[in-house]
Design an enzyme around this catalytic site. Structure first.
Site, PDB file in Angstrom:
ATOM      1  N   LYS A 224      -9.049  -5.774  -3.334  1.00  0.00           N
ATOM      2  CA  LYS A 224      -8.135  -5.897  -4.470  1.00  0.00           C
ATOM      3  C   LYS A 224      -8.404  -7.203  -5.198  1.00  0.00           C
ATOM      4  CE  LYS A 224      -3.438  -4.981  -5.830  1.00  0.00           C
ATOM      5  NZ  LYS A 224      -2.191  -4.357  -5.483  1.00  0.00           N
ATOM      6  N   ASP A 255     -10.363   1.263  -4.762  1.00  0.00           N
ATOM      7  CA  ASP A 255      -9.212   1.798  -5.497  1.00  0.00           C
ATOM      8  C   ASP A 255      -9.478   1.437  -6.956  1.00  0.00           C
ATOM      9  OD1 ASP A 255      -6.677   1.632  -6.928  1.00  0.00           O
ATOM     10  OD2 ASP A 255      -5.664   1.847  -5.009  1.00  0.00           O
ATOM     11  N   HIS A 258      -8.039  -1.623  -8.795  1.00  0.00           N
ATOM     12  CA  HIS A 258      -8.167  -2.939  -8.174  1.00  0.00           C
ATOM     13  C   HIS A 258      -9.313  -3.794  -8.680  1.00  0.00           C
ATOM     14  CE1 HIS A 258      -5.684  -1.825  -4.343  1.00  0.00           C
ATOM     15  NE2 HIS A 258      -5.090  -1.518  -5.475  1.00  0.00           N
ATOM     16  N   ASP A 322      -3.806   7.708  -4.860  1.00  0.00           N
ATOM     17  CA  ASP A 322      -2.926   6.566  -4.569  1.00  0.00           C
ATOM     18  C   ASP A 322      -2.242   6.084  -5.839  1.00  0.00           C
ATOM     19  OD1 ASP A 322      -1.613   4.402  -3.551  1.00  0.00           O
ATOM     20  OD2 ASP A 322      -3.372   3.100  -3.497  1.00  0.00           O
TER      21      ASP A 322
HETATM   22  C1  RNT Z   1      -2.160  -1.413  -3.075  1.00  0.00           C
HETATM   23  C2  RNT Z   1      -3.194  -0.502  -2.515  1.00  0.00           C
HETATM   24  C3  RNT Z   1      -2.771   0.328  -1.340  1.00  0.00           C
HETATM   25  C4  RNT Z   1      -1.382   0.898  -1.483  1.00  0.00           C
HETATM   26  C5  RNT Z   1      -0.988   1.857  -0.393  1.00  0.00           C
HETATM   27  C6  RNT Z   1       0.456   2.200  -0.438  1.00  0.00           C
HETATM   28  O1  RNT Z   1      -2.545  -2.015  -4.217  1.00  0.00           O
HETATM   29  O2  RNT Z   1      -3.704   0.307  -3.504  1.00  0.00           O
HETATM   30  O3  RNT Z   1      -3.703   1.305  -1.100  1.00  0.00           O
HETATM   31  O4  RNT Z   1      -1.222   1.519  -2.706  1.00  0.00           O
HETATM   32  O5  RNT Z   1      -1.368   1.365   0.816  1.00  0.00           O
HETATM   33 ZN    ZN Z   2      -5.027   1.860  -2.924  1.00  0.00          ZN
END
Ligand code: RNT
Ligand code: ZN
Length: 413
Positions: A224, A255, A258, A322
């Site tokens: 992140k 993600d 991020h 997510d």
């Molecule tokens: C947070 C992350 C993580 C969460 C979950 C709930 O920024 O994306 O994956 O969203 O663990």
């Molecule tokens: Zn995530």
């Protein structure tokens, strides 16, 4: 001739086999995240979310109990075509007065109802230790904490989660992707950037030192760039997690909310596939920040799906959703995002990927661009409708089903 058969002919002109695309699509699992149903609160009695993530909105009908959450997920799953997995967070443990345990003492038995739910629906389970919304998050830190007692607590939590992941895999017969994400970081300019990262490295190594079967548990680390209240520094940055995953033979998880706003995960997938056998994704939609809006059928989602499909990586990339939107009907949020991920995969499967690659390799860039643009208006919608029919999933009428459920069930909560 039906619109579907006309579409098949249209795609045939480009050498695309629609039947095989539909069969492939039905086999690609997408994990549906339990936490959209209750604003990431879980079952520990928590009323707030921490860790730099945030849900906004106060739409009525939030699931408050395991029974409600599972019923809601069940409806969402019924309204979505395609192969599913469910994705559970550790704070969704289901305890009784007798077996109550803190996060460092969680056991498989606390998740037995989830196994039952997964078996009922013939799906696998992915899992996540929960490093937020807990009193032992000290100064915003967990696995990077300089307080050894705190750090030890969270390491124990991670270890227990590896065991629970293995239990899920054994029970369901489907490997469990276990994702570690921590929000640890600082609001303002740190005086020590290395210390927290070295502690994170050590914590992860300790967690992964518990014996587990690598064919059953697939540990990941999620990177992140920043979070709310931790704008200046995040210990688990992109460089940190990628290097850790590579050196420790686990999976990196990306993600797409991020990264810096002009970075795209669709471009990063192929870079990672050069080095990793398997990688994992959290598909979301960030609007200006990591806002976790519901996944849309937008260019980046399409591009991510293309990278998975055209690199023949449907078995190497674990796809999970997510996001958490509390401003709209939460079941609809699941359904809209899941169906959009499926549409993006279908779109990718219906592209003449080999032909487009050769145009690139032959340096025919004018033709490549022309072709890419022309392909955008092929009759994807007609094939999508046929897919829904085969999967016994409703077309646009799904909205009516949700409205009915809202009136009969959600409104009474
Ligand atoms: C947070 C992350 C993580 C969460 C979950 C709930 O920024 O994306 O994956 O969203 O663990
Ligand atoms: Zn995530």
């Amino acid at each position: 001739m039906s619109r579907y058969l006309q579409a098949v002919k249209e795609y045939e002109k480009f050498g695309i086999d629609v039947e095989s695309a539909l069969n492939t699509l039905a086999q690609i699992p997408v994990a549906i995240h339990c936490w959209q149903g209750d604003d990431v609160l879980g079952f520990e009695g928590s009323s707030g979310l921490s860790g730099g993530i945030q849900t906004t909105g106060n739409y009525p009908g939030r699931a408050r109990t395991p029974y409600e959450l599972m019923a809601d997920m069940e409806l969402a799953m019924k309204l979505c075509p395609g192969k599913k997995k469910i994705n559970v967070h550790a704070n969704y443990a289901i305890m009784t007065e007798e077996n109550k345990a803190d996060r460092d003492a969680l056991k498989p038995e606390h998740f037995a109802p989830w196994v039952e739910f997964a078996k009922k629906h013939g799906v696998g389970i992915d899992f996540n230790p929960t490093y937020f919304s807990h009193e032992k998050v000290k100064d915003g830190l967990t696995l990077t904490s300089p307080d050894e007692d705190i750090r030890k607590f969270w390491i124990e939590h991670g270890k227990r989660c590896v065991e629970i992941s293995e239990y899920f895999a054994k029970e369901t017969g489907v490997p469990c992707v276990m994702n570690i994400w921590i929000g640890d970081g600082f609001k303002d300019i740190p005086a020590d950037r290395l210390g927290p990262r070295m502690r994170y490295k050590d914590s992860l190594e300790q967690i992964l030192s518990v014996p587990y079967d690598k064919t059953l548990v697939k540990p990941c680390v999620e990177s992140k760039v920043f979070g709310i209240g931790v704008e200046s520094y995040t210990a688990g940055s992109g460089e940190f997690t990628l290097t850790f995953a590579a050196k420790n033979d686990i999976l990196p998880l990306m993600d797409n909310g991020h990264y810096h706003p002009t970075e795209v995960v669709s471009d990063k997938i192929s870079a990672l596939l050069c080095y990793f056998d398997e990688i994992a994704l959290h598909v979301t939609r960030g609007v200006r920040w990591d806002s976790d809006h519901v996944v849309a059928f937008d260019d980046e989602t399409k591009e991510i799906a293309k990278e998975i499909v055209r690199n023949d990586a449907t078995k190497r990339v674990y796809i999970a959703l997510d996001y958490f939107d509390a401003s709209i009907n939460r079941i609809s949020a699941w359904v809209i995002g899941f169906r959009n991920m499926q549409k993006a995969l279908l779109n990718a499967l219906l592209l003449p990927n080999k032909m487009l690659k050769s145009l690139q390799d032959e340096g025919k860039f004018t033709e490549l661009l022309a072709m890419q643009e022309e392909l955008k208006t092929l009759p994807l919608g007609d094939v999508w409708k046929e897919y829904l029919r085969r999967e016994n999933a409703p077309d646009i009428e799904w909205i009516e089903e949700v409205k009915k459920y809202e009136k009969e069930v959600l409104a009474l909560r």
